[in-house]
Design an enzyme around this catalytic site. Sequence first.
Site, PDB file in Angstrom:
ATOM      1  N   LYS A  54     -39.566  20.080  18.443  1.00 48.92           N
ATOM      2  CA  LYS A  54     -38.448  19.278  18.936  1.00 48.92           C
ATOM      3  C   LYS A  54     -37.883  18.393  17.827  1.00 48.92           C
ATOM      4  O   LYS A  54     -36.654  18.286  17.674  1.00 48.92           O
ATOM      5  CB  LYS A  54     -38.900  18.431  20.123  1.00 48.92           C
ATOM      6  CG  LYS A  54     -39.260  19.251  21.358  1.00 48.92           C
ATOM      7  CD  LYS A  54     -40.012  18.444  22.395  1.00 48.92           C
ATOM      8  CE  LYS A  54     -40.447  19.323  23.560  1.00 48.92           C
ATOM      9  NZ  LYS A  54     -41.295  18.604  24.533  1.00 48.92           N
ATOM     10  N   GLN A  98     -43.967  13.606  27.124  1.00 44.15           N
ATOM     11  CA  GLN A  98     -44.634  14.881  26.842  1.00 44.15           C
ATOM     12  C   GLN A  98     -45.780  15.087  27.833  1.00 44.15           C
ATOM     13  O   GLN A  98     -46.689  14.264  27.945  1.00 44.15           O
ATOM     14  CB  GLN A  98     -45.176  14.887  25.412  1.00 44.15           C
ATOM     15  CG  GLN A  98     -45.756  16.206  24.976  1.00 44.15           C
ATOM     16  CD  GLN A  98     -44.702  17.294  24.853  1.00 44.15           C
ATOM     17  OE1 GLN A  98     -43.600  17.051  24.372  1.00 44.15           O
ATOM     18  NE2 GLN A  98     -45.043  18.496  25.277  1.00 44.15           N
ATOM     19  N   ASP A 123     -34.744  15.497  29.863  1.00 45.33           N
ATOM     20  CA  ASP A 123     -35.561  16.597  30.373  1.00 45.33           C
ATOM     21  C   ASP A 123     -35.034  17.087  31.723  1.00 45.33           C
ATOM     22  O   ASP A 123     -35.371  18.174  32.173  1.00 45.33           O
ATOM     23  CB  ASP A 123     -37.015  16.140  30.529  1.00 45.33           C
ATOM     24  CG  ASP A 123     -37.960  16.898  29.607  1.00 45.33           C
ATOM     25  OD1 ASP A 123     -37.503  17.850  28.943  1.00 45.33           O
ATOM     26  OD2 ASP A 123     -39.150  16.559  29.565  1.00 45.33           O
TER      27      ASP A 123
END
Length: 303
Positions: A54, A98, A123
């Site tokens: 990422k 995460q 997200d």
Amino acid sequence: MAKILSGTQISKEVLSDLQQEVTEIKETHPDFRPKLVIVQVGGREDSNVYIRAKCKAAAEVGVETEHIRFPRTVAENELLRGVELLNADPRVHGIIVQLPLDCDNPIDAGKVTNAVSPLKDVDGIHTENAGRLAHGELENFFIPCTPRGCLELILRTGMDLCGKHAVMIGRSKIVGAPMSALLLSCNATVTVCHSKTERIDEICRQADLLVVACGCAHLVKKEWVRPGAVVIDCGINAIKDPSHPKGQRLVGDVDYANVKEVASWITPVPGGVGPMTVSMLIKNTVISAKRELLGTLRNNLQF
């Protein structure tokens, strides 16, 4: 023989377009600095691999990243406080937590992800963003990265989803449920299958589009797939392989080697949906930064 939908290649194209867009915006607005913050608890190596990917993709585009790592011993209230501080920071445009959390203390992961402001939830998993998608609202919120990446892959085949029969195998909150909602918003006729579905093979054979995200290696066989169907494989499973240097290899939820003989398009694993998920995360972050910039310009015009 199916054409290969390379998420690796298409992701590069998406990131290249984003890099150009960010550069152009900075020419007229030098203070435009999209920023993504990745919150991690503990130090799982598999999570570290994803985080590095990422950060690398963000750097290619010109998006700043910050990796905040909390120790395994962090308490839930301390973690929530950290998220709230990021929500209040105007320099931060995107926040992701995460998962899974690598913690010693009991922490409600859903509570933590819902603590992220919906305006910074790049997200796309906050309850508010999920609800908007379920209601068919596709403006001014964030679509989850994996479904968004899958849709981009599907569109690259030239398929017109309107009226097509799409079968979604899997009903998770991260992929299955939002993907089926997204397909419905594109006017596809959607059937959702899961572990309790009877005669799942018969249902799959009716699909013009088959999207699979069930976490079961090689579940979908050649006989399940209608000739000419588009097959999107979101699965990633490690199976034993003595011939591999690590003793194992990664495969999807689709029997790729055989299904590609009947499908019109198919995604490989790895190199299919995974890279698209990362590029869509960066795209959502840029979108968030653009929204913030537009809001600032509008406020200035009011004066």
